[in-house]
Each structure stands twice: as structure tokens, then as C-alpha cells.
Design a protein around this motif. Structure first.
Motif, PDB file in Angstrom:
ATOM      1  N   VAL A  70       0.829  -1.206   0.000  1.00 16.36           N
ATOM      2  CA  VAL A  70       0.000   0.000   0.000  1.00 16.36           C
ATOM      3  C   VAL A  70       0.862   1.254   0.000  1.00 16.36           C
ATOM      4  CG1 VAL A  70      -1.710   1.321   1.303  1.00 16.36           C
ATOM      5  CG2 VAL A  70      -1.974  -1.150   1.041  1.00 16.36           C
ATOM      6  N   GLY A  71       1.945   1.242   0.785  1.00 11.64           N
ATOM      7  CA  GLY A  71       2.845   2.395   0.801  1.00 11.64           C
ATOM      8  C   GLY A  71       3.404   2.700  -0.571  1.00 11.64           C
ATOM      9  N   VAL A  72       3.699   1.652  -1.354  1.00  4.89           N
ATOM     10  CA  VAL A  72       4.182   1.843  -2.721  1.00  4.89           C
ATOM     11  C   VAL A  72       3.146   2.580  -3.549  1.00  4.89           C
ATOM     12  CG1 VAL A  72       4.965   0.668  -4.811  1.00  4.89           C
ATOM     13  CG2 VAL A  72       5.545  -0.265  -2.563  1.00  4.89           C
ATOM     14  N   SER A  73       1.892   2.139  -3.447  1.00  2.26           N
ATOM     15  CA  SER A  73       0.817   2.782  -4.205  1.00  2.26           C
ATOM     16  C   SER A  73       0.672   4.251  -3.835  1.00  2.26           C
ATOM     17  CB  SER A  73      -0.503   2.044  -3.949  1.00  2.26           C
ATOM     18  OG  SER A  73      -1.583   2.714  -4.542  1.00  2.26           O
ATOM     19  N   LEU A  74       0.716   4.536  -2.533  1.00  2.00           N
ATOM     20  CA  LEU A  74       0.555   5.919  -2.081  1.00  2.00           C
ATOM     21  C   LEU A  74       1.677   6.802  -2.615  1.00  2.00           C
ATOM     22  CD1 LEU A  74      -0.457   5.250   1.642  1.00  2.00           C
ATOM     23  CD2 LEU A  74      -1.982   5.710  -0.291  1.00  2.00           C
ATOM     24  N   ILE A  75       2.905   6.325  -2.514  1.00  2.00           N
ATOM     25  CA  ILE A  75       4.049   7.148  -2.925  1.00  2.00           C
ATOM     26  C   ILE A  75       4.115   7.282  -4.440  1.00  2.00           C
ATOM     27  CG2 ILE A  75       6.578   7.203  -2.942  1.00  2.00           C
ATOM     28  CD1 ILE A  75       6.360   5.972  -0.064  1.00  2.00           C
ATOM     29  N   LYS A  76       3.770   6.222  -5.161  1.00  2.00           N
ATOM     30  CA  LYS A  76       3.743   6.297  -6.624  1.00  2.00           C
ATOM     31  C   LYS A  76       2.740   7.338  -7.112  1.00  2.00           C
ATOM     32  CE  LYS A  76       6.619   3.190  -8.415  1.00  2.00           C
ATOM     33  NZ  LYS A  76       7.643   3.523  -9.451  1.00  2.00           N
ATOM     34  N   ASN A  77       1.728   7.626  -6.322  1.00  2.00           N
ATOM     35  CA  ASN A  77       0.703   8.584  -6.716  1.00  2.00           C
ATOM     36  C   ASN A  77       0.942   9.977  -6.152  1.00  2.00           C
ATOM     37  OD1 ASN A  77      -1.695   7.317  -8.322  1.00  2.00           O
ATOM     38  ND2 ASN A  77      -1.052   5.749  -6.870  1.00  2.00           N
ATOM     39  N   LEU A  78       2.108  10.192  -5.546  1.00  2.00           N
ATOM     40  CA  LEU A  78       2.440  11.532  -5.055  1.00  2.00           C
ATOM     41  C   LEU A  78       2.964  12.429  -6.168  1.00  2.00           C
ATOM     42  CD1 LEU A  78       4.249  10.724  -1.684  1.00  2.00           C
ATOM     43  CD2 LEU A  78       2.031  11.849  -1.956  1.00  2.00           C
ATOM     44  N   SER A  79       3.537  11.832  -7.209  1.00  2.00           N
ATOM     45  CA  SER A  79       4.207  12.566  -8.303  1.00  2.00           C
ATOM     46  C   SER A  79       5.458  13.274  -7.780  1.00  2.00           C
ATOM     47  CB  SER A  79       3.250  13.529  -9.005  1.00  2.00           C
ATOM     48  OG  SER A  79       2.885  14.585  -8.142  1.00  2.00           O
ATOM     49  N   PHE A  80       6.019  14.169  -8.547  1.00  2.00           N
ATOM     50  CA  PHE A  80       7.232  14.918  -8.210  1.00  2.00           C
ATOM     51  C   PHE A  80       8.429  13.997  -7.950  1.00  2.00           C
ATOM     52  CE2 PHE A  80       3.802  17.828  -7.016  1.00  2.00           C
ATOM     53  CZ  PHE A  80       4.148  18.928  -7.784  1.00  2.00           C
ATOM     54  N   GLY A  81       8.371  12.757  -8.427  1.00  2.00           N
ATOM     55  CA  GLY A  81       9.519  11.874  -8.347  1.00  2.00           C
ATOM     56  C   GLY A  81       9.940  11.477  -6.952  1.00  2.00           C
TER      57      GLY A  81
END
Length: 781
Positions: free
Chosen positions: A695-706
Motif C-alpha cells: 500500500v505504501g508503494v501505491s501511495l508514494i507512486k501517486n504523489l508525483s514529483f519523483g
């Protein structure tokens, strides 16, 4: 003569009576009963059947013979179902024959109590609770009244989910026995279990203690193993009761253990479970090499699983090293032997097991619900054109992370043009702002003309009928295999499309659930075989995030007056690097904690900020255990700090004064991680091979800005090294990450309106696939 043990003489005398009274059914009936119930040999049922048929030749309305023939065929029906592994009456000719005999017995004698009871039990055994209840109530309407009748009616109500009715009849059963100077131990035990599941734990514990007194009188459970070891049959009230007493006492001990664990009294809980293990090990010696050996070994594994679960909850990890042994026993003594696993589907989310094993456990537990699948007719295949009708079913429509997240769905659903929404609640009404708001958003409670439907007072069958009458196109189960869940309702296939969503991050293992909602990161296509459901992938993160109610402020700048004030308020050192994790302690385990301590060892001026245990676990030793573990690794216990529990708004406001959130491994942070990100605290996570870990991967992948290049790691060592590197760098370099994080707050991860539009499109796609006959297809938006 039979009762004195003169068996052959008894049989000879009955045969003589049959010759002297050729028109009487009685001697043939008694000879049938001797063979059916007296020998304990199932093969003698063929002989007893012949005698009953002879009795019926003399009197075709002989109710006792008809009823006992019904019992012969009901036993055969149950054995047939067990052999087939399918608990259904369809195509079971023994079931039909038994039904015919019981019905004939009742027609011949409307007062034949035992036939009512046995017929009701037949229905109950095959999952036909409504018919079972009707049969028992018919007996009551004919002035037949017995404790056993009330007890069995209570059991059927309990399995149907009709709790108040069940409690009422258990009490009548207990009262009836007490009036004759006896105790109804099974009724006391089931009443305790109902309080345990649907009432208060305090009431449950009182009833378990009362059950123990009913069973043992002046004795105690601590005396049982010695009585078994020495062969003290007087303690058990006779040889015949030894197994019965042990079986009931084991249920009391393990249920008491679970109840005490729920109160946070983990040490006392483990004491009860350990007593159960001692009793079981003594029993194992008595049955070694016999048919019961497998059953006792199964119970030992189950009880050890309870102990492991309790120790894990309290962060007492000395038993963790025995987990491999427990897992091996679960596989060899339970799964391989066709028994249900003592590890629950929820347990597997936080344990180092394979995705295949998680699925296997879920399938095992879901299979127990298959008997309900025919209780309610399936919906019509064709879904009507027009507005999409979605039902949400949940226990946690209250002050709980489920509602914290999902409130935004109800806020942004397009009620004008797209959807109708019903919310089905079977949890407690806590009168919280979250619950009231969801009620308001769906137009109020059902009795006031709205769409918020209370199911807590309804049984499973009635709940299923009500939902089916509302005719949702899609029913979304937001609970799954979590505390309070009622999968018995969805097992009745109440909607054409049924969806596993949000709270249980894993497969249901159930044939009656069609989709699990994920995204390309938590449920990537290559993981599809981890799930029995088809994947339904959202275009961004699967997790909805709603913060409009709290509108958290940007975190204060480091070392500013406000930053210093908040740190001082929460007893955080002003000059230390603060690592944080606010998951509940049951997500912690030795590997992740060891990694965190390694990080702290390599970052001398640092502290670890954890969430304090909830009030009920205040005396469970969690704080002491975590600090002692740190000390054993050379880390000062004073560096392990605990955040007090505050409102969500206040919690969001304090998150930004920490420096780095360290994710857990096997069961990662979900809403807790989103809170951290929304509060301005970077989350460092470690991708794994399960939904719960990703889940953490999904959240961070959707933050944008690399930010994924800073915050995503693929191994425990990489997470450790990255955390140390971020802490060792200048605060300005980490501040770049925090400023970038702030820029994401208006992005897609926190855009609840965008999420809801996508969610509605995904639901419509499911409907299109269904109407096109493509039920076996994954759907990707």
C-alpha cells in the motif's frame, strides 16, 4: 436387562415377546432401538432399520419407529455430505428420506417431541436455518416445551444471526434445566459466546466463569489434568463424561483466553490458553494411536495459535522463533488433513508466509460459508438499464479508519445523474460525527425515508432478503475477514456483482466475491493468482483519502517557535532526529523492529516515536517489551518514545514535527501512512509481495514529483541504509522532500472527487462486463 448389561438375554426376551404378541409393534421397535443406539456400531443401523419396518407393518403410524428411521437416514445424509465435502441437501437422497420419515412421525403424533427436535437439527445441519426455526416454533405452538427444544432453537437463531431471539431461548433452556435441579452447560457456554461476539467482553467473561461452575461445580479447571492423569473418574462424574467435560472445558479455557486478550489482559489470556494446552497434552496421552489422536493434535495447534497471536499483540517475541514450527504443524496437521487452519486469514497478513498460503487459508475459511449460498435465490442475471445502484455493507460506519477514508465517497458520489447508494450497517452506533455524516449523505435512516439501513437487529437470512429486495447492482463488502465482519450475508449472493474493497487487504477466498479493488501497484497483474477474485484496478491509488473535514495546516518550519512548541508538548527532544511509526503494535514484529534499532544505532542522535498502546492494552507490557528489546540491542530505552492518543485533527497537526516515517514490513501502514503524508511527514517504505505490504508503494507512486526515488526501497537493508542516509544528510536535503510532499496535497492522491468519478466508472465497467457475460474477466480502468 439391557441396562444391567445382560444384552443377549434382553434381545432373546424381546424376540419371545414378538412371537407371543404378533400384532404389536413394540418388541420390533425396541429391538431396532437396541441395534441403533445400544451397540455404537453404525453397521447395525441396517438391522435396526429392518426391525423398524417390521414395527410399521404392525402399525404404520408408529411414531417412535418413524422418528428413529428418520434419525438413521439423517445420520447417513450427514455422512454423505461429509464424504462429498459439500454441505448441501440438493441431490442427497438420504436427506429426502429422513425428511419424509420425520414428517410422517409428526403427522402420526403431533406431540412427538424428539421428531421435532431431530427434524429441526436436520435442517440446521444442512444450513436451512429458517426451516429449522419454523420446525422448533411449530413444536412450541403445540405446547411442547423442553430445555432441549429451546436450546436447539437458540442455536438455529444464533446461526441465522438473530441474536436477541437466540439469547432469549438459551435463557429459557437454562431456566428449564435449573427447575429440575440440573445445569445446562452447553447453553451457558453458547450464551457466553454470544455476549463475546455481540455484547461486552465483561459480560462474556462473567458467563464463561458461570459456565465453568456449571460444568465443574466445586472443582476447577486446574484440577482437570491431574484427574485425567490419575484416572480419578469421580472428578468427572463417571466414565461417560470424561470426554464431554474435557471438550467443554477446552472451549471455556480458549474462549476465556480470547476474551481476556480483547480486554488487553494478554498475560492472563495466555495463562488460560496454556492451561488448555496442558489439558490437551494429557488427553493426547490417553488417546495416542486411536481415532481421536488427530482431533487432539488439531486442538493443540489451534490453542498454540491463540498463544502466538496474544504474544504477538503484546510484542512478546520470544515465541516468534517457534513460528516456523507452528506453521509446519498448521500445514501438516490441519490443511493436509482437510481441517480448517487455526491461522485466520487476517493473521496471515502480518506473517512471513507465501501468497499461495494466504490464499489457501482464505479459501479454507470461506469454504465454511458455502452452505449459505443456496439459502437465498440468486439475483436475476440481467441488470436493469438506468442508474447504477451500489450498496455498501460495513461494520465500521463509525469513528474508525474505514469511515475516515470512505466518507469522501459518500460526499462525492453523483447522486444526481449516476448512482443510487444504500449503506448497510451492522455495527454499533457510536453517534460519532463520521457516522452521522454518512447517514445524512445517503438521505437519512431507512425508517425516515433515507438509504442508511440498520442490519444489526436482523439475522443473516433476513439481512440477505432485505438487501436482495433493495436490488443493488453491486454490493461492496468493506469488511471482509476483519473483526465484526458478517460474510454470512454476502455468502447468500445478494447482488449480481459482489466486491471486496478497502479494509481487508487480501483475497476473501470466496466464490461469492467477484472482484477485489486494487491498483497496478498493490495488485499488479502478475499477482492475479494470489486472489480468488478478479482484479478491478483503479487508475491511481486504490485507497480513497478524505481530509476535508480536518483541513490540516502545513507543518511548521523546523526549529521555528511553533515547531519547538509542538515537540515540547509531545516530549520530543528539540535537537534529535525523530523516526516515527504510528501503526498499532500488532503490525510490529522482530524483523522490522530490529531494522529500526539498527537505524537508530547508526544514527546516534535519534529517537523512535511510536503510538502508545490503546487504553485496554496499557497493562499488557507492550511498552516495557519494546524498551527491553531496545536495551538488549544496546539502544537506550529512553530513546523509544510513545505518542499519546489524540483526535485525528490534532494528530495530523503534530506529524510534521517528526522527520521520517518508517513503514512496517509484513503489514504496512495504510491510512496511517496517508495521514503521515498529508501531515507533511515523508514515508519510507519497502515493497513486498502482498497487498498488505504494497500500500505504501501505491501511495508514494501517486504523489508525483519523483518522490518514489527517495522513499521507495526493495529490501530491508536498502530501507535501513536509505533511512540512515536521509538522517545523516543536512536537514535542508530532507526539507526538499518535505516541500515536494506539500506540493502533492492538491494532487490525485488526495483528490477525493476525482477518485469517486473513477470509482463510479469502474463500477459501470463491472456492469458492462457482467451484462456481456464476461464474469471471468479482470477489469482495468
Amino acid at each position: 436387562m439391557w441396562n444391567r448389561g445382560e444384552h443377549m438375554q434382553s434381545i432373546d426376551l424381546f424376540n419371545d415377546i414378538a412371537l407371543e404378541h404378533p400384532g404389536s409393534p413394540l418388541p420390533h421397535f425396541y429391538l431396532g432401538a437396541i441395534h441403533q443406539f445400544g451397540t455404537g456400531d453404525d453397521s447395525d443401523n441396517v438391522v435396526s432399520e429392518e426391525y423398524y419396518l417390521k414395527a410399521l407393518e404392525k402399525d404404520k403410524h408408529h411414531a417412535n419407529s418413524l422418528g428413529n428411521l428418520g434419525k438413521i437416514y439423517s445420520d447417513r445424509a450427514e455422512r454423505e455430505a461429509t464424504l462429498k465435502g459439500v454441505r448441501t441437501h440438493h441431490g442427497n437422497l438420504n436427506f429426502e428420506t429422513s425428511l419424509r420419515y420425520y414428517t410422517a412421525a409428526i403427522s402420526s403424533s403431533s406431540q412427538h417431541l424428539q421428531s421435532y427436535i431431530n427434524l429441526g437439527l436436520l435442517y440446521h445441519t444442512f444450513g436451512l436455518s429458517s426451516q429449522s426455526i419454523s420446525t422448533f416454533n411449530l413444536a412450541l405452538s403445540r405446547n411442547l416445551n423442553s430445555p432441549d427444544l429451546h436450546y436447539n432453537l437458540a442455536v438455529s437463531y444464533q446461526h441465522q444471526g438473530s441474536i436477541l431471539e437466540s439469547v432469549h431461548h438459551y435463557r429459557l433452556a437454562i431456566e428449564g434445566k435449573l427447575n429440575s435441579g440440573e445445569e445446562y452447560v452447553e447453553a451457558w457456554l453458547n450464551l457466553a459466546a454470544l455476549h463475546h461476539k455481540h455484547g461486552t467482553v465483561d459480560d462474556a467473561i462473567w458467563h464463561y466463569e458461570r459456565t465453568e461452575r456449571a460444568l465443574l461445580g466445586e472443582g476447577t479447571f486446574r484440577e482437570l489434568p491431574m484427574a485425567m492423569h490419575t484416572g480419578n473418574r469421580e472428578f468427572f462424574g463417571g466414565l461417560a463424561r470424561v470426554d464431554e467435560v474435557c471438550e467443554l472445558m477446552l472451549m471455556i479455557l480458549n474462549n476465556m483466553g480470547q476474551a481476556l486478550s480483547q480486554q488487553g489482559k494478554v498475560r492472563e489470556s495466555c495463562m488460560y490458553h496454556n492451561s488448555a494446552v496442558i489439558l490437551l497434552e494429557e488427553r493426547l496421552e490417553l488417546v495416542r494411536g486411536g481415532q481421536e489422536e488427530g482431533d487432539v493434535l488439531d486442538q493443540i495447534v489451534g490453542t498454540r495459535a491463540h498463544i502466538f497471536r496474544g504474544m504477538k499483540t503484546s510484542c512478546s517475541w520470544e515465541l516468534w522463533r517457534s513460528f516456523d514450527e507452528l506453521l509446519a504443524d498448521v500445514k501438516a496437521l490441519q490443511i493436509a488433513m482437510g481441517r480448517q487452519s487455526s491461522l485466520l486469514p487476517f493473521d496471515t497478513l502480518g506473517l512471513p508466509v507465501s501468497p499461495r498460503f494466504r490464499r489457501e487459508i482464505a479459501v479454507s475459511h470461506a469454504g465454511e460459508l458455502s452452505r449459505f449460498s443456496s439459502s437465498v435465490a440468486p439475483p436475476e442475471h440481467k441488470i436493469a438499464d438506468g442508474r447504477l445502484k451500489i450498496g455498501y455493507i460495513c461494520y465500521d460506519f463509525n469513528n474508525h479508519p474505514t469511515s475516515h477514508l470512505a466518507e469522501g465517497l459518500f460526499m462525492w458520489h453523483n447522486f444526481t445523474n449516476i448512482v443510487d447508494v444504500d449503506a448497510y450497517s451492522y455495527g454499533k452506533d457510536d453517534n460519532s460525527t463520521y457516522r452521522r455524516n454518512i447517514v445524512d449523505l445517503v438521505g437519512g435512516k431507512e425508517e425516515d425515508g433515507g438509504r442508511f439501513v440498520e442490519l444489526s437487529h436482523l439475522g443473516h437470512d433476513d439481512s440477505a432478503r432485505l438487501i436482495k429486495w433493495h436490488a443493488p447492482n453491486i454490493l461492496i463488502d468493506m469488511q471482509g475477514f476483519t473483526l465484526g465482519g458478517r460474510p454470512e450475508i454476502t455468502a447468500r449472493r445478494v447482488a449480481p456483482i459482489q466486491v471486496n474493497y478497502l479494509i481487508f487487504p487480501g483475497t476473501s477466498g470466496a466464490e461469492f466475491m467477484d472482484y477485489i479493488i486494487g491498483d497496478q501497484w498493490v495488485t499488479p497483474p502478475e499477482h492475479a493468482d494470489h486472489y480468488t477474485e478478479k482484479l478491478a484496478l483503479m487508475p491511481h491509488s486504490y485507497q480513497i483519502n478524505y481530509y476535508d473535514r480536518h483541513n490540516p495546516k502545513p507543518p511548521p518550519a523546523p526549529q521555528s517557535d511553533e515547531w519547538n512548541r509542538i515537540r515540547e508538548t509531545h516530549n520530543l527532544p528539540l535537537d534529535a532526529f525523530v523516526f516515527a511509526n504510528f501503526n498499532k503494535q500488532d503490525k510490529l514484529e522482530p524483523q522490522i523492529y530490529s531494522t529500526w534499532l539498527n537505524i537508530m544505532r547508526r544514527t546516534p542522535n535519534s529517537v523512535l516515536w511510536l503510538l502508545e498502546p490503546s487504553h485496554k492494552y496499557a497493562d499488557s507490557g507492550i511498552v516495557e517489551n519494546l524498551r527491553l528489546e531496545a536495551a538488549s540491542r544496546g539502544i537506550s530505552p529512553s530513546r523509544i518514545l510513545f505518542a499519546n492518543r489524540v483526535s485525528k485533527s490534532e494528530h495530523l497537526g503534530r506529524l510534521g514535527v517528526a522527520d521520517l516515517f518508517l513503514d512496517s514490513f509484513y503489514y504496512g501502514a495504510h491510512s496511517t501512512a496517508t495521514d503521515a503524508l498529508r501531515g507533511g511527514l515523508p514515508v519510507l517504505t519497502y515493497a513486498g509481495n502482498s497487498f498488505a505490504r504494497r500500500v505504501g508503494v501505491s501511495l508514494i507512486k501517486n504523489l508525483s514529483f519523483g518522490l518514489d526515488s527517495f522513499l521507495l526501497t526493495s529490501t530491508a537493508k536498502e530501507l535501513e541504509d536509505t533511512a540512515v542516509s536521509l538522517a545523516a544528510g543536512s536537514r535542508e536535503s530532507l526539507e526538499i522532500v518535505r516541500r515536494s510532499l506539500k506540493m502533492t496535497w492538491g494532487g490525485k492522491l488526495f483528490d477525493t472527487q476525482l477518485y469517486t468519478r473513477d470509482f463510479e466508472r469502474l463500477m459501470k465497467l463491472m456492469v458492462c462486463v457482467y451484462e456481456g457475460g464476461g464474469a471471468g474477466m479482470h477489469v482495468v480502468l
